[in-house]
Structures are given as structure tokens and as C-alpha cells.
Design a protein around this motif. Structure first.
Motif, PDB file in Angstrom:
ATOM      1  N   UNK A 425     -37.984  33.874   4.303  1.00  0.00           N
ATOM      2  CA  UNK A 425     -39.155  33.257   4.912  1.00  0.00           C
ATOM      3  C   UNK A 425     -39.596  31.998   4.194  1.00  0.00           C
ATOM      4  N   UNK A 426     -38.620  31.161   3.780  1.00  0.00           N
ATOM      5  CA  UNK A 426     -38.934  29.918   3.054  1.00  0.00           C
ATOM      6  C   UNK A 426     -38.426  28.715   3.820  1.00  0.00           C
ATOM      7  N   UNK A 427     -38.931  27.553   3.451  1.00  0.00           N
ATOM      8  CA  UNK A 427     -38.471  26.299   4.047  1.00  0.00           C
ATOM      9  C   UNK A 427     -37.354  25.701   3.189  1.00  0.00           C
ATOM     10  N   UNK A 428     -36.709  24.710   3.743  1.00  0.00           N
ATOM     11  CA  UNK A 428     -35.641  24.023   3.020  1.00  0.00           C
ATOM     12  C   UNK A 428     -36.201  23.444   1.730  1.00  0.00           C
ATOM     13  N   UNK A 459     -26.632  36.994  -2.221  1.00  0.00           N
ATOM     14  CA  UNK A 459     -27.733  36.079  -1.933  1.00  0.00           C
ATOM     15  C   UNK A 459     -29.082  36.755  -2.185  1.00  0.00           C
ATOM     16  N   UNK A 460     -29.231  38.007  -1.727  1.00  0.00           N
ATOM     17  CA  UNK A 460     -30.496  38.720  -1.907  1.00  0.00           C
ATOM     18  C   UNK A 460     -30.799  38.923  -3.391  1.00  0.00           C
ATOM     19  N   UNK A 461     -29.749  39.257  -4.150  1.00  0.00           N
ATOM     20  CA  UNK A 461     -29.946  39.454  -5.592  1.00  0.00           C
ATOM     21  C   UNK A 461     -30.368  38.153  -6.269  1.00  0.00           C
ATOM     22  N   UNK A 462     -29.764  37.037  -5.860  1.00  0.00           N
ATOM     23  CA  UNK A 462     -30.114  35.734  -6.443  1.00  0.00           C
ATOM     24  C   UNK A 462     -31.533  35.342  -6.063  1.00  0.00           C
ATOM     25  N   UNK A 463     -31.935  35.670  -4.812  1.00  0.00           N
ATOM     26  CA  UNK A 463     -33.291  35.360  -4.377  1.00  0.00           C
ATOM     27  C   UNK A 463     -34.331  36.128  -5.173  1.00  0.00           C
ATOM     28  N   UNK A 468     -38.247  35.566  -5.057  1.00  0.00           N
ATOM     29  CA  UNK A 468     -38.413  35.559  -3.608  1.00  0.00           C
ATOM     30  C   UNK A 468     -38.425  36.992  -3.079  1.00  0.00           C
ATOM     31  N   UNK A 469     -39.023  37.149  -1.904  1.00  0.00           N
ATOM     32  CA  UNK A 469     -39.129  38.469  -1.274  1.00  0.00           C
ATOM     33  C   UNK A 469     -38.387  38.454   0.057  1.00  0.00           C
ATOM     34  N   UNK A 470     -37.604  39.512   0.309  1.00  0.00           N
ATOM     35  CA  UNK A 470     -36.892  39.606   1.583  1.00  0.00           C
ATOM     36  C   UNK A 470     -37.904  39.870   2.691  1.00  0.00           C
ATOM     37  N   UNK A 471     -38.010  38.923   3.607  1.00  0.00           N
ATOM     38  CA  UNK A 471     -38.947  39.029   4.732  1.00  0.00           C
ATOM     39  C   UNK A 471     -38.281  39.635   5.950  1.00  0.00           C
ATOM     40  N   UNK A 472     -37.003  39.250   6.157  1.00  0.00           N
ATOM     41  CA  UNK A 472     -36.306  39.706   7.361  1.00  0.00           C
ATOM     42  C   UNK A 472     -34.825  39.874   7.051  1.00  0.00           C
ATOM     43  N   UNK A 473     -34.267  41.043   7.343  1.00  0.00           N
ATOM     44  CA  UNK A 473     -32.839  41.283   7.142  1.00  0.00           C
ATOM     45  C   UNK A 473     -32.034  40.644   8.269  1.00  0.00           C
TER      46      UNK A 473
END
Length: 493
Positions: A425-428, A459-463, A468-473
Motif C-alpha cells: 500500500x505504498x507509492x513509487x 519481497x514480503x520479508x524485505x518489506x 512496511x506492512x502487508x496491506x493486500x496479498x
């Protein structure tokens, strides 16, 4: 005189003879086509000279040809061209020429066959075959060009100083023909080139690079570049290549002559490939060595960074030579910048990670890069040379294995920026770049496979490391085919 009617029994020649008869013209085949049929070389470009109007003869001939053709008339030059399926026939009236010192463009007036042969550049290009009824097929050879063909000699019909001074491009053509045919330039003719080298400055670089390209496409292009060097033309038309010449000695230690090394590499590449731009890469691969040359008492001579410097020099060289500043130039740049990488690989252990990175950087040009690198091994030490060539085979084997497994040629990331932004849920921005780089490095290092599932998990682990928080799988919907991954299709829950 010898008769060559057996070589010209094609319908096009009988049509030209009939057209000439109707117009009352004397007509001859002249130049390269005659030379090449005698040498048994393929040639589909036919030059026809007539004592009359070349355009009128072409029009009359065109009426007699039943097959599909393209006819063009150039009234300004008094020439015409008939293009057929497998041949191009150019018609021109016989002429004599005179020149002004500041231009290679002649003042032209109508002339005889003799006048036309006198204006030709070399004896082997002044040969003519009659298309007239009374002596059809007869060879007209006023300058003994047939003997020069047998002796493998390039010689001017008239005074070579006048020939080269009138049209200095002929100096380049002499060297080009000597290279293509592997003939020698007659001594006085070559000395005249040396005396007239400064005249090349009135020739456009477009015309010069046409001749350079033809030399490069010859079976052994080093012949031409060595002649350009020994004639004195090379420092004028291509000073960067000329600067490679010479050997410096310090404390009794010398480096190799990089000009002659380049000539060996160029010939090696020519043996392996007919690609013009790969040959340009060979010609320029060490072009920055004069600018990067250093001597150290401990290690001797070095040329550190010459591959990067050479890649940076390439656009200026291409611009100066009026070569295309497009993807061809970028291809040459790329091979120059990468040409040490496979050599570095064979000096050390061939690791999967290093090979993946080479594949990633070279993309579809990897095979050409390997040809260049193989050609670059010119050591006179047979044991060392054999070792390098053997190790290159190991690199090629590893390249094939990893390409089949990881599909890294022209690599596209298995997880793109859109997936990263949607998931978190982030921008570029900076975080997206950090994660993309981490995924690329993980794939190249073999930490994860080049597939969506492993890359997405990584990618999720790096985030999470970035807070960062996973907003949408995101679920992967790519159908992986037997020949490798296809572009991602993304569906959102």
C-alpha cells in the motif's frame, strides 16, 4: 584477344545488344562485373558503358525485357538503372573527366571507350567486354589488367599520382580491393598513396566509412588496416586506432603492441562471424589502452579500466566516422564494456553467481560476447592459450545450464514495482527501489529462484525489514511453460 561470350550468354546481354543495334551505339560491359567473372566471383551488379546516351539505351533495353523490372533514370548524371530479380544493370554514356584540386567531383564530357577506360581507378577495373555484333564477347584490355588479375596486383591505369590526387577515395579503394581480393598493391602505386595521403581530407567521412566497412567485412580485415597504417592514411582517418601502435619499455619490461594484437583479434572474430558490428567491437575493444596505460614496478604494465573508458569513447568515434549513433553503436559499447568479464571468470573458479550476472548484463548478446572474448586470447604461449580456450568452454557450458534453469537472458523481474506497491500500500519511491534491487541480487546470487512464488515471499520479508506492512496479498496467475516464464498476470484478492 580473348573471347568471353560463354560468360555472357544471359538474356539481358542479348537484349542490350539488340537495343544497341537499333540505336547504332557501341556498347560494352565494363568494370567489376568483368573482373569478377574472370575471378569466378559472384557478381550481380553490371555496369554497361555505351558510346551514346546511357538513358536512351536503358529505355530501349527495357522495352525488350519481359520479366518484371524496376527502371530508374537519372538525367542529371546521364545514367539509368534497371533492377531485375537477381541483377542490377547500370547504363552510362562513355565519358572523359577532368578534376579541380579542391574536389573529387569531375567535370565530365562525352568520350570514347578509350576515354572511359582511361578514367578507371585500376587496371583490373578497366577491363571491358564487347556487346557489339562484330566482336561480341571480345575482351578489351588496354592496360594489361588480365595479367594483373593473374599476378594478383592492384595498379592504376595511368600515373598513380594523378589518379589518387584527382579522386583521393581511390586510395581507400586500392586498399579495400587489396583486402577483399588478397592482392598486392603495385609498389609505385602504393608509394603514390603515401605521397598523396593528405588529399584524403577532402573526402567525406561517409565515403571513408563505406570503405572501412567493406574492409571490415573482408575475410581477413587486418590486411586493410595494416595497409592503411603503413600508407599513412590511418592517423588521418582514424587516429584513435593508430594510437594503439607501439611498445613502451620500462625496467626491461614491455607490453604487447596493442595495434597488432587488435588485428589478431579482428581476424579471429572474422573467422567466427560475418557480423559487421561484432567486427567493429573487435576493432575497438582495446581502443582506450593508450589513455589507461600505467607502469608499476611491482606489477608491470596495466591498462586498468580500459573497457569502461573504451565504451565511453565509442560514441565520439562513431560520430567522427559518421557511423550510426543508434542501437548498433550501443551494441558495440556493450561488448567493449563487458569484454573482460568472461576472461576474469576463467581466471578464477566459475561460480554460478558470476555467470548469472554475466547473463544478466549481456542478455541476448552473450553469444557474441563469448566470440569476442575467445578471439581476444592471442597469447603465443600455447599452454596458456589452450588453458583459456578450455576454460571458456566450461563457461559456455555453465551459461547454457543456468540459462535453461534460471532464464536470465534479457531478464525481467519476477515481481515488479506494481506488485510491491499494491502489497504494501505504498507509492513509487525509495522503498520500492530497495526491494527491487534486493530481489534482483537474490536471484543473481541464487538465494531464490527466478519465479514469482519465491520472489514474492522474499519481497514480503524485505518489506518487513523496512518497516512496511502487508496491506493486500497478491496471487500469481502466470502459467509457466516448458520454455520458461511468461510476463506476469496479476490478480488481486
Amino acid at each position: 584477344m580473348k573471347n568471353f561470350s560463354g560468360y555472357i550468354n544471359n538474356n539481358i546481354f542479348s537484349h542490350i545488344t539488340k537495343a544497341s543495334r537499333a540505336l547504332g551505339y557501341e556498347t560494352y560491359i565494363i568494370g567489376g562485373f568483368v573482373r569478377d567473372i574472370i575471378l569466378n566471383r559472384p557478381s550481380n551488379d553490371i555496369d554497361v558503358v555505351t558510346v551514346g546516351s546511357g538513358i536512351e539505351l536503358a529505355k530501349q533495353t527495357a522495352k525488350l525485357i519481359s520479366e518484371k523490372k524496376d527502371v530508374k533514370y537519372y538525367g542529371r548524371y546521364g545514367t539509368a538503372m534497371i533492377r531485375m530479380k537477381d541483377k542490377e544493370v547500370e547504363f552510362v554514356g562513355a565519358r572523359k573527366e577532368s578534376y579541380e584540386p579542391t574536389s573529387r567531383k569531375p567535370m565530365v564530357e562525352n568520350g570514347s571507350l578509350e576515354d572511359d577506360q582511361n578514367r578507371r581507378d585500376f587496371t583490373i577495373n578497366a577491363l571491358a567486354i564487347s556487346l557489339n555484333d562484330d566482336n561480341f564477347g571480345e575482351l578489351i584490355d588496354p592496360f594489361n589488367g588480365l595479367q594483373d588479375l593473374e599476378d594478383k596486383i592492384i595498379r592504376t591505369p595511368l600515373d598513380p599520382d594523378i589518379t589518387y590526387s584527382d579522386d583521393p577515395l581511390r586510395m581507400m579503394r586500392a586498399i579495400r580491393f587489396a583486402t577483399q581480393l588478397q592482392f598486392s598493391i603495385e609498389t609505385e602505386s602504393f608509394n603514390a598513396i603515401k605521397r598523396n595521403v593528405e588529399r584524403i581530407r577532402i573526402i567525406s567521412m561517409e565515403r571513408v566509412n563505406e570503405e572501412l566497412n567493406k574492409i571490415l567485412l573482408s575475410n581477413k580485415p587486418s590486411i586493410g588496416f595494416k595497409l592503411l597504417d603503413s600508407s599513412g592514411l590511418l592517423p588521418i582517418i582514424f587516429p584513435q586506432l593508430s594510437a594503439l601502435k607501439g611498445v613502451d619499455i620500462q625496467d626491461g619490461r614491455a607490453h604487447k603492441d596493442n595495434f597488432y594484437h587488435t588485428m589478431e583479434v579482428l581476424d579471429n572474430v572474422a573467422d567466427a562471424s560475418t557480423d559487421l558490428w561484432l567486427r567493429w567491437a573487435a576493432l575497438l575493444h582495446d581502443i582506450a589502452k593508450p589513455q589507461t596505460k600505467k607502469y608499476d614496478k611491482e606489477i608491470g604494465w596495466s591498462f586498468h579500466g580500459h573497457e569502461i573508458k573504451g565504451a565511453k569513447m565509442t560514441p565520439k568515434i562513431f560520430a567522427a566516422l559518421k557511423l550510426p549513433l543508434n542501437e548498433k553503436m550501443k551494441y558495440v559499447q556493450k561488448l567493449i564494456s563487458l569484454h573482460l568479464r568472461p576472461i576474469a571468470l576463467v581466471q578464477d573458479e566459475v561460480t554460478d553467481s558470476a555467470v548469472r550476472r554475466l547473463l544478466f548484463d549481456a542478455g541476448d548478446d552473450i553469444d557474441d560476447l563469448m566470440i569476442l572474448c575467445d578471439a581476444d586470447i592471442t597469447s603465443k604461449n600455447e599452454e596458456k592459450r589452450n588453458k583459456y580456450h578450455h576454460n571458456f568452454q566450461l563457461v559456455r557450458k555453465k551459461l547454457k545450464e543456468l540459462e535453461e534453469k534460471d532464464h536470465l537472458r534479457n531478464w525481467q523481474p519476477p515481481v515488479n514495482g506494481e506488485v510491491i506497491m499494491t502489497t504494501f500500500g505504498i507509492n513509487e519511491g525509495r522503498s520500492v527501489g530497495i526491494i527491487k534491487n534486493a530481489i534482483r541480487e537474490a536471484v543473481l546470487d541464487g538465494v531464490i529462484g527466478n519465479n514469482f512464488e519465491e520472489a514474492y515471499k522474499f519481497m514480503k520479508a524485505e518489506g518487513l525489514k523496512l518497516g512496511l506492512t502487508v496491506i493486500q496479498e497478491i496471487k500469481e496467475a502466470v502459467e509457466v511453460k516448458h520454455n520458461g516464464p511468461v510476463p506476469n498476470k496479476i490478480t488481486k484478492n
